[in-house]
Enzyme design. Structure first.
Site, PDB file in Angstrom:
ATOM      1  N   GLU B  49       0.956  -1.000  -0.100  1.00 19.45           N
ATOM      2  CA  GLU B  49       0.053   0.042  -0.138  1.00 19.45           C
ATOM      3  C   GLU B  49       0.741   1.285   0.116  1.00 19.45           C
ATOM      4  O   GLU B  49       0.584   2.405  -0.656  1.00 19.45           O
ATOM      5  CB  GLU B  49      -0.991  -0.110   1.045  1.00 19.45           C
ATOM      6  CG  GLU B  49      -1.928  -0.929   1.119  1.00 19.45           C
ATOM      7  CD  GLU B  49      -1.787  -2.446   1.553  1.00 19.45           C
ATOM      8  OE1 GLU B  49      -0.781  -2.525   1.940  1.00 19.45           O
ATOM      9  OE2 GLU B  49      -2.763  -2.982   1.580  1.00 19.45           O
ATOM     10  N   PHE B 111     -11.506  -7.418  13.703  1.00 24.77           N
ATOM     11  CA  PHE B 111     -10.411  -7.719  12.859  1.00 24.77           C
ATOM     12  C   PHE B 111     -10.107  -6.597  11.524  1.00 24.77           C
ATOM     13  O   PHE B 111     -10.896  -6.199  11.065  1.00 24.77           O
ATOM     14  CB  PHE B 111     -10.938  -9.170  11.885  1.00 24.77           C
ATOM     15  CG  PHE B 111      -9.934  -9.524  11.038  1.00 24.77           C
ATOM     16  CD1 PHE B 111      -8.656 -10.062  11.395  1.00 24.77           C
ATOM     17  CD2 PHE B 111     -10.177  -9.512   9.600  1.00 24.77           C
ATOM     18  CE1 PHE B 111      -7.861 -10.251  10.466  1.00 24.77           C
ATOM     19  CE2 PHE B 111      -9.192  -9.871   8.843  1.00 24.77           C
ATOM     20  CZ  PHE B 111      -7.842 -10.466   9.145  1.00 24.77           C
ATOM     21  N   GLN B 112      -8.747  -6.635  11.588  1.00 28.23           N
ATOM     22  CA  GLN B 112      -8.526  -5.385  10.847  1.00 28.23           C
ATOM     23  C   GLN B 112      -8.848  -4.152  10.923  1.00 28.23           C
ATOM     24  O   GLN B 112      -9.203  -3.418  10.015  1.00 28.23           O
ATOM     25  CB  GLN B 112      -8.578  -5.912   9.074  1.00 28.23           C
ATOM     26  CG  GLN B 112      -7.509  -6.962   8.602  1.00 28.23           C
ATOM     27  CD  GLN B 112      -7.600  -7.178   7.329  1.00 28.23           C
ATOM     28  OE1 GLN B 112      -8.485  -7.026   6.447  1.00 28.23           O
ATOM     29  NE2 GLN B 112      -6.251  -7.598   6.895  1.00 28.23           N
ATOM     30  N   LYS B 161     -17.617  -0.669   5.682  1.00 26.35           N
ATOM     31  CA  LYS B 161     -18.069  -1.620   4.875  1.00 26.35           C
ATOM     32  C   LYS B 161     -19.289  -1.382   4.679  1.00 26.35           C
ATOM     33  O   LYS B 161     -20.086  -1.389   3.442  1.00 26.35           O
ATOM     34  CB  LYS B 161     -17.457  -3.075   5.329  1.00 26.35           C
ATOM     35  CG  LYS B 161     -17.776  -4.184   4.161  1.00 26.35           C
ATOM     36  CD  LYS B 161     -17.481  -5.332   4.875  1.00 26.35           C
ATOM     37  CE  LYS B 161     -17.804  -6.382   3.873  1.00 26.35           C
ATOM     38  NZ  LYS B 161     -16.910  -6.993   2.673  1.00 26.35           N
ATOM     39  N   MET B 476      24.403   8.987   1.825  1.00 25.53           N
ATOM     40  CA  MET B 476      24.285  10.361   2.499  1.00 25.53           C
ATOM     41  C   MET B 476      24.583  10.419   3.974  1.00 25.53           C
ATOM     42  O   MET B 476      25.362  10.944   4.528  1.00 25.53           O
ATOM     43  CB  MET B 476      22.988  10.920   2.245  1.00 25.53           C
ATOM     44  CG  MET B 476      22.861  12.079   2.645  1.00 25.53           C
ATOM     45  SD  MET B 476      24.049  13.260   1.957  1.00 25.53           S
ATOM     46  CE  MET B 476      23.089  14.149   0.385  1.00 25.53           C
TER      47      MET B 476
END
Lengths: 162, 562
Positions: B49, B111-112, B161, B476
């Protein structure tokens, strides 16, 4: 640069998360909060938040600008140098032993506050005023023994033109 | 008309003229994906993502439109945070849509489930949790409006949802007005007149532009202003391309790795006209002495940028484009000749600085210099490629040695400095500008942060070019350790590296490698000509450093030079 106390008041959308946005802004940018009050206003959907902060002039400028930048903040004002009224309130539970009971009531009278709960060994006093008044009262009550205290932050309103 | 939340979402995306969505599906967004594939909106399936947000960001930077990304709840949402913060720091318009668990489960540790609105509050311009399908259309329209207007930025919309599959009446198009959000586009004319007055008086003026010039589409007006007033120009990293890199008035970039003449000019100018900048510490060095001989004029659409870091003589809150158009209108033809005369001495001094310390490197016969690779990339692409970068030395060399003639050509994580940005951003840029060559200038360290997106490039047929300046170090940081930590290279050696050529091939892409200077041009030519994604691995001088360098906290004119 000298840090001064500023009373900043703002109207915000009365929505979940708005207080968190305001407080998060202060913590995230390292601004200071001395006290904070939030409640609804007469306008449906709007709440007023009053914050007392200590900051130097450039930081106060940033605080105001950053608050204005939040989408849910409708209006911001720094009341510090405005003609305004400011109050805070405290509930003070003080030990009231027999030898102090009369003295406490005299102080309550002088300060024009109220006793709102009485017990064999305590009074709960309700006091409203500016910060100086509350501090003075607490200094007088401290020798008697303050058991508990609950104190609001400052709330403030700008005076209407006369 | 009754429509489901998912259908309403699609309808608004169409209204907002979204043609591409970068995303990754999951349980909480199945309903949305089910509708998405019924539209003609292109979906680019990423491999992580973070890649989706950076790609949406690259798309936005390359096109000027708002980038859109769609991910699921919980880990899908948290994986977007780095990308959102990246876009927020660089003011990139973006709408991030996250799925959320059904409303009745919110707060139950479902969940999630994660409080993504809470997590992203400090790194979005604004964010929303949509609690009812009735609010969905308006919320989405507000999100696009906020993302694009004023100082742009990412806006997150969290959609549970059940909101996606419940039905509501859909009203097409409505005007979005938010009472508490009214950005100031129109500059104060009195302030602008004062600026013109200062410009006429100045003998050593410097025009200093930033990302805001590009964001407001003001590059042309900015260039016109510089030419009209015959004023030398520098920009921040984010402003590269706002002024043609080939113009004689161009001094190069300002700041920690800015050119000698740009930094010296900043220290010695008597008027600094700063437009669409925010005086980041990497630009100013020691803030107390920054442009210490100059009056500073600052034009920016965001009032919080003004006087945040430096005091200014004339602040102007307003849109860069409108302000520059007004300034250009106020400067008349007869002023113009005077400017050339007035600035002659100043420009001669700048030319002198240029001669004293040019941007240069010495390409020997044995090992490849990283600067040489960028130099040749610039030549072979004739300066017309879109360059994205990772973060670190690769980013600075790209900024120093590729000369950008136009805006939206240089795509880099300036504010947040996000390693792993370049490859997904290149994919987004290629999706937005399919006819342009898009090259991700990478280091061997940072490319490995989102290398999985090579599969995205393959699957979506987006032939981006990855150019790795491979020095086996986190270069760097190594450079800082060399200069300021007595060469103690704590944890900056990449002792085990994948074989980038084989890795490219494993993805189905083309892998090429150059280890000697004479191989650079053939590899670049072959790689740039490929019609599939390519990784070009340039094994470069291990301990090459980026110069000039202003040590952190030092005065900008005190540079370490080669």
């Amino acid at each position: 640069m000298k840090e001064d106390k500023h009373v900043i008041t703002m109207l915000v959308d009365n929505e979940p998360g708005v207080l968190s946005r305001v407080v998060g802004l202060f913590s995230g940018r390292g601004f200071n909060i001395e006290s904070l009050c939030v409640a609804e206003t007469v306008t449906p959907g709007l709440s007023r938040i009053t914050i007392v902060t200590k900051a130097n002039p450039p930081v106060v400028e940033q605080i105001e600008k950053q608050l204005n930048k939040l989408i849910n903040v409708v209006k911001v004002r720094d009341l510090t140098h405005q003609d305004s009224v400011m109050r805070e309130m405290a509930l003070i539970c003080v030990k009231a032993s027999p030898e102090h009971r009369a003295e406490i009531l005299r102080i309550v009278d002088i300060f024009r506050c109220k006793v709102i709960d009485v017990g064999l060994e305590h009074y709960i006093i309700e006091v409203t005023g500016d910060e100086g008044k509350l501090t003075a009262l607490l200094n007088l009550l401290r020798p008697m023994g303050i058991k508990k205290i609950a104190r609001t932050g400052t709330i403030a309103l700008i005076r209407e033109p006369k | 008309m009754e429509m489901t939340g998912a259908q309403i979402l699609m309808a608004v995306l169409k209204e907002e003229e979204v043609d591409t969505v970068f995303g990754f599906p999951g349980g909480a967004v199945i309903d949305i994906y089910d509708e998405l594939v019924r539209t003609d909106i292109r979906h680019i399936l990423v491999r992580h993502e973070q890649g989706a947000v950076h790609a949406a960001d690259g798309y936005a930077r390359a096109s000027g439109k708002a980038g859109v990304c769609l991910v699921t709840s919980g880990p899908g949402a948290t994986n977007t945070v780095t990308g959102i913060a990246t876009a927020y720091m660089d003011s990139i318009p973006m709408v991030v849509i996250t799925g959320q668990v059904p409303t009745h489960l919110i707060g139950n540790d479902a969940f999630q489930e994660v409080d993504i609105v809470g997590i992203t509050r400090p790194c979005t311009k604004h964010n929303y949790l949509v609690k009812s399908v009735d609010d969905l259309a308006r919320t989405m329209r507000e999100a696009f409006y906020l993302a694009r207007s004023g100082r742009p930025g990412p806006v997150l919309v969290d959609i549970p949802k059940d909101v996606a599959n419940q039905s509501a009446k859909f009203k097409p198009q409505e005007d979005i007005k938010i009472k508490s959000y009214q950005p100031t586009y129109r500059p104060n004319m009195k302030q602008l007149k004062k600026i013109v007055g200062l410009v006429k008086k100045a003998r050593r003026p410097l025009l200093f532009g930033g990302g805001g010039v590009i964001l407001s589409g003001a590059a042309e007006a900015f260039t016109a202003f510089a030419r009209k007033t015959h004023m030398p120009v520098t920009t921040t990293l984010m402003g590269l391309g706002a002024f043609p890199g080939s113009d004689p008035l161009w001094l190069g970039m300002i700041g920690m790795h800015g050119t000698y003449r740009a930094n010296m000019s900043t220290g010695n100018c008597d008027l600094l006209i700063a437009i669409g900048v925010r005086f980041d510490d990497r630009v100013t060095g020691k803030i107390e002495t920054f442009a210490g001989n100059a009056q500073i004029v600052h034009i920016d659409i965001d009032p919080t940028s003004i006087r945040k870091n430096v005091g200014v003589a004339i602040p102007v809150v307003g849109d860069c484009l409108q302000s520059l158009n007004e300034l250009n209108r106020m400067i008349t033809e007869d002023n113009q000749n005077a400017f050339e005369e007035d600035h002659r001495e100043w420009l001669a001094q700048i030319e002198e600085w240029k001669k004293q310390h040019r941007m240069a490197y010495d390409q020997g016969t044995e090992t490849i210099k990283p600067q040489f690779v960028i130099d040749k990339l610039f030549e072979i692409t004739e300066g017309r490629a879109i360059i994205t970068t990772e973060v670190g030395q690769n980013q600075m060399w790209a900024a120093q040695y590729y000369h950008f003639d136009g805006p939206r050509q240089f795509i880099t994580s300036g504010g947040l400095g996000t390693m792993g940005f370049g490859l997904p951003a290149a994919i987004g840029a290629k999706a937005a500008q399919p006819d342009r060559i898009v090259v991700d200038v990478a280091g061997d360290g940072s490319i490995q942060m989102n290398i999985q997106e090579m599969a995205t490039a393959m699957q979506s047929c987006l032939p981006v070019k990855v150019l790795i300046l491979n020095n086996g170090y986190l270069g760097m940081v190594r450079q800082w350790q060399e200069l300021f930590y007595e060469k103690r290279y704590a944890c900056t050696t990449m002792d085990h590296q994948p074989d980038f050529v084989k890795l490219a091939e494993a993805f189905g892409a083309v892998g090429l490698r150059a280890t000697r200077p004479e191989e650079v041009i053939p590899v670049l030519k072959e790689g740039l000509a490929c019609e599939v994604p390519v990784i070009m691995d340039f094994v470069v001088e291990k301990e090459e450093s980026v110069y000039p360098m202003v040590p952190a906290g030092a005065n900008i004119t005190e540079m370490l030079l080669v």
